[in-house]
Design a protein around this motif. Sequence first.
Motif, PDB file in Angstrom:
ATOM      1  N   ILE A 186     -28.825 -17.069  44.120  1.00 50.51           N
ATOM      2  CA  ILE A 186     -30.048 -17.514  43.458  1.00 50.51           C
ATOM      3  C   ILE A 186     -29.671 -18.338  42.225  1.00 50.51           C
ATOM      4  O   ILE A 186     -28.496 -18.396  41.844  1.00 50.51           O
ATOM      5  CB  ILE A 186     -30.957 -16.323  43.051  1.00 50.51           C
ATOM      6  CG1 ILE A 186     -30.209 -15.397  42.081  1.00 50.51           C
ATOM      7  CG2 ILE A 186     -31.421 -15.548  44.270  1.00 50.51           C
ATOM      8  CD1 ILE A 186     -31.110 -14.344  41.468  1.00 50.51           C
ATOM      9  N   CYS A 187     -30.668 -18.951  41.611  1.00 47.46           N
ATOM     10  CA  CYS A 187     -30.396 -19.733  40.411  1.00 47.46           C
ATOM     11  C   CYS A 187     -30.305 -18.796  39.210  1.00 47.46           C
ATOM     12  O   CYS A 187     -31.297 -18.142  38.851  1.00 47.46           O
ATOM     13  CB  CYS A 187     -31.501 -20.768  40.204  1.00 47.46           C
ATOM     14  SG  CYS A 187     -31.316 -21.646  38.645  1.00 47.46           S
ATOM     15  N   GLY A 188     -29.123 -18.728  38.620  1.00 46.33           N
ATOM     16  CA  GLY A 188     -28.901 -17.814  37.496  1.00 46.33           C
ATOM     17  C   GLY A 188     -29.750 -18.178  36.282  1.00 46.33           C
ATOM     18  O   GLY A 188     -30.270 -17.306  35.586  1.00 46.33           O
ATOM     19  N   THR A 189     -29.934 -19.495  36.065  1.00 42.84           N
ATOM     20  CA  THR A 189     -30.686 -19.960  34.895  1.00 42.84           C
ATOM     21  C   THR A 189     -32.145 -19.508  34.990  1.00 42.84           C
ATOM     22  O   THR A 189     -32.700 -18.918  34.060  1.00 42.84           O
ATOM     23  CB  THR A 189     -30.640 -21.502  34.826  1.00 42.84           C
ATOM     24  OG1 THR A 189     -29.293 -21.908  35.019  1.00 42.84           O
ATOM     25  CG2 THR A 189     -31.153 -22.007  33.495  1.00 42.84           C
ATOM     26  N   CYS A 190     -32.757 -19.776  36.131  1.00 44.27           N
ATOM     27  CA  CYS A 190     -34.159 -19.403  36.305  1.00 44.27           C
ATOM     28  C   CYS A 190     -34.323 -17.885  36.316  1.00 44.27           C
ATOM     29  O   CYS A 190     -35.320 -17.356  35.826  1.00 44.27           O
ATOM     30  CB  CYS A 190     -34.713 -19.990  37.603  1.00 44.27           C
ATOM     31  SG  CYS A 190     -34.899 -21.772  37.522  1.00 44.27           S
ATOM     32  N   TRP A 191     -33.342 -17.205  36.867  1.00 39.39           N
ATOM     33  CA  TRP A 191     -33.367 -15.749  36.929  1.00 39.39           C
ATOM     34  C   TRP A 191     -33.412 -15.178  35.510  1.00 39.39           C
ATOM     35  O   TRP A 191     -34.219 -14.316  35.192  1.00 39.39           O
ATOM     36  CB  TRP A 191     -32.134 -15.268  37.688  1.00 39.39           C
ATOM     37  CG  TRP A 191     -31.903 -13.776  37.622  1.00 39.39           C
ATOM     38  CD1 TRP A 191     -30.961 -13.122  36.892  1.00 39.39           C
ATOM     39  CD2 TRP A 191     -32.635 -12.766  38.324  1.00 39.39           C
ATOM     40  NE1 TRP A 191     -31.050 -11.774  37.084  1.00 39.39           N
ATOM     41  CE2 TRP A 191     -32.080 -11.516  37.965  1.00 39.39           C
ATOM     42  CE3 TRP A 191     -33.722 -12.791  39.207  1.00 39.39           C
ATOM     43  CZ2 TRP A 191     -32.548 -10.321  38.449  1.00 39.39           C
ATOM     44  CZ3 TRP A 191     -34.181 -11.579  39.706  1.00 39.39           C
ATOM     45  CH2 TRP A 191     -33.601 -10.369  39.327  1.00 39.39           C
ATOM     46  N   LYS A 227     -28.956 -26.777  45.234  1.00 35.24           N
ATOM     47  CA  LYS A 227     -29.484 -27.066  43.898  1.00 35.24           C
ATOM     48  C   LYS A 227     -30.881 -26.467  43.742  1.00 35.24           C
ATOM     49  O   LYS A 227     -31.715 -26.572  44.640  1.00 35.24           O
ATOM     50  CB  LYS A 227     -29.540 -28.574  43.681  1.00 35.24           C
ATOM     51  CG  LYS A 227     -28.153 -29.170  43.512  1.00 35.24           C
ATOM     52  CD  LYS A 227     -28.192 -30.562  42.891  1.00 35.24           C
ATOM     53  CE  LYS A 227     -26.786 -31.131  42.791  1.00 35.24           C
ATOM     54  NZ  LYS A 227     -26.547 -32.182  43.795  1.00 35.24           N
ATOM     55  N   CYS A 228     -31.138 -25.883  42.577  1.00 36.80           N
ATOM     56  CA  CYS A 228     -32.414 -25.220  42.301  1.00 36.80           C
ATOM     57  C   CYS A 228     -33.537 -26.255  42.224  1.00 36.80           C
ATOM     58  O   CYS A 228     -33.388 -27.301  41.601  1.00 36.80           O
ATOM     59  CB  CYS A 228     -32.304 -24.441  40.995  1.00 36.80           C
ATOM     60  SG  CYS A 228     -33.859 -23.758  40.435  1.00 36.80           S
ATOM     61  N   ARG A 229     -34.662 -25.946  42.849  1.00 36.60           N
ATOM     62  CA  ARG A 229     -35.801 -26.864  42.852  1.00 36.60           C
ATOM     63  C   ARG A 229     -36.481 -26.927  41.488  1.00 36.60           C
ATOM     64  O   ARG A 229     -37.091 -27.904  41.125  1.00 36.60           O
ATOM     65  CB  ARG A 229     -36.833 -26.388  43.866  1.00 36.60           C
ATOM     66  CG  ARG A 229     -36.402 -26.642  45.268  1.00 36.60           C
ATOM     67  CD  ARG A 229     -37.437 -27.513  45.959  1.00 36.60           C
ATOM     68  NE  ARG A 229     -37.112 -27.578  47.360  1.00 36.60           N
ATOM     69  CZ  ARG A 229     -37.446 -26.634  48.225  1.00 36.60           C
ATOM     70  NH1 ARG A 229     -38.136 -25.588  47.839  1.00 36.60           N
ATOM     71  NH2 ARG A 229     -37.103 -26.735  49.466  1.00 36.60           N
ATOM     72  N   THR A 230     -36.406 -25.824  40.731  1.00 36.69           N
ATOM     73  CA  THR A 230     -37.115 -25.771  39.454  1.00 36.69           C
ATOM     74  C   THR A 230     -36.331 -26.458  38.341  1.00 36.69           C
ATOM     75  O   THR A 230     -36.861 -27.311  37.628  1.00 36.69           O
ATOM     76  CB  THR A 230     -37.394 -24.303  39.066  1.00 36.69           C
ATOM     77  OG1 THR A 230     -38.029 -23.682  40.171  1.00 36.69           O
ATOM     78  CG2 THR A 230     -38.288 -24.209  37.841  1.00 36.69           C
ATOM     79  N   CYS A 231     -35.035 -26.119  38.195  1.00 39.79           N
ATOM     80  CA  CYS A 231     -34.291 -26.644  37.057  1.00 39.79           C
ATOM     81  C   CYS A 231     -33.165 -27.594  37.472  1.00 39.79           C
ATOM     82  O   CYS A 231     -32.512 -28.198  36.624  1.00 39.79           O
ATOM     83  CB  CYS A 231     -33.731 -25.496  36.217  1.00 39.79           C
ATOM     84  SG  CYS A 231     -32.375 -24.630  37.016  1.00 39.79           S
ATOM     85  N   GLY A 232     -32.902 -27.716  38.763  1.00 39.71           N
ATOM     86  CA  GLY A 232     -31.856 -28.625  39.224  1.00 39.71           C
ATOM     87  C   GLY A 232     -30.453 -28.052  39.099  1.00 39.71           C
ATOM     88  O   GLY A 232     -29.479 -28.679  39.513  1.00 39.71           O
TER      89      GLY A 232
HETATM   90 ZN   LIG Z   1     -33.185 -22.947  38.423  1.00 39.74          ZN
END
Ligand SMILES: [Zn+2]
Length: 461
Positions: A118-123, A140-145
């Motif tokens: 999963i995306c660690g940043t968004c998590w 690549k994460c859809r929310t933050c790239g």
């Molecule tokens: Zn993200």
Amino acid sequence: MADTTTNKTKISIKVFVDKEKRRVVYAEADHSFVDILFSLMTLPLGTIVKMLGKHADTTFEALGSLNNLYQSLKDFPESYFATEECKFMLLNPRSLSYDHCKNLKLKIDDTDPVKYFICGTCWSKSYSTSLYFSICNKAKCRTCGGLMNSPHSSKSNVCLGGGVFVSDIANFIVTDDFSVMPYSTVGLLRLLTDLGINDTSHLEEKKIDMGSEQMLYLLKIALSRGFPFTRLIFHKNNPLLAGLAVPGLGSASDQPDFIKKEISTSSKMVLEVCLQKSTGKLLFAEAKEDFVEFLFGILSIPLGTVVGTLMNGTSSISCMDNVLKSISNMSVGRYLKSQDLKNMLVTPHFGQEYYSKNQLFPIKGTLTTQSVSDYPYQLKDPRLNSQLLRQCSMFFVTNDLVISPSSSQLAMKTLEKFQVTLNDIEKYEISIGLEEGLRLLKASLRSSLTLTSILEHQLKR
Ligand SMILES: [Zn+2]
């Protein structure tokens, strides 16, 4: 005799050999052997290709052109795919039965367990908009790239003892073409009569202990040449086997009704083929990404779906047709452990949740959700405009499904290989819909002349 020199797990079966004819008439096996046979139906074709490719005996190959197809996908430049995770996903198709198959007594599919990223940043920011996971660490994460590279382990909720698909107290009869039936004396006597055996004094009982290597060998024979038990025991030294015909490719009339209905409305792709004028031999084809996506997608379809749903039990690999038929005929409760497991073995599905829009077959993907700290995460869609490959260039496809981006060098090399001069070449355009796709699929399981199978069927200038 039991092997006491290693402590590797083995499963034992009894085979009954016709001493005079040097053939195995049938085998008696318990759940551990039958579970492995049945589990094959849940494995995507790509997984089976990978599995058999690890077997040391390379004197014969199983699964026709699919080996080339898998190798082409492996060698395919990543830059041609729509996103970073498309290639990984196609090379590592998921099996719905993965958690169940971990409990098989012999491990034949050594695919790594699926990992979730999963995306660690968004998590860490608890963005509720990005409840997506990927099965590789390149997406690549859809929310933050950012990169979705934080691993999350999945909990397996399957922890059963004993048999995986079939009851662990039942015994089974398995014929030399992999028809499986629960043991009963009446059933056995009927089988012997059907096989023309009146005198059982010619039959000799042998015990075989099989480890993973031997089991893979048996499956490889079953998927290629047939008569797996006889070939396993008598190897190549049986002159009788040389005369045994490999079943033919069957006819297109074997299609199930729902496929017949779909054929008229299916979308078509265009393929340009080059033939040698003087001989009519197919030299190569050139295709757009739609056809290549279709071909790569074949590797994600489970064997049971190919044999059952798409080919109506007439796949040309008679051992596998028989395994599927046996599962369909077997009753739930006494022999198969549950209706859900039976469905898992025989219900059609496409291995990947997100498959290409150029997938011609009328089967559906299976939704995957994953619980991360009690939030239901969904698999991120790796496609762009429902495509797995970028719309970019042309691709070179050989008759036996070696695929690569087109180049003049490749074309020259091929013409040289076939010793064809330029004035001996003619070009045709053929269109490929569901009917041609099915022909191609059927041919790819057995033959290296895969594209020829659709050419014969439909050729227009
Ligand atoms: Zn993200």
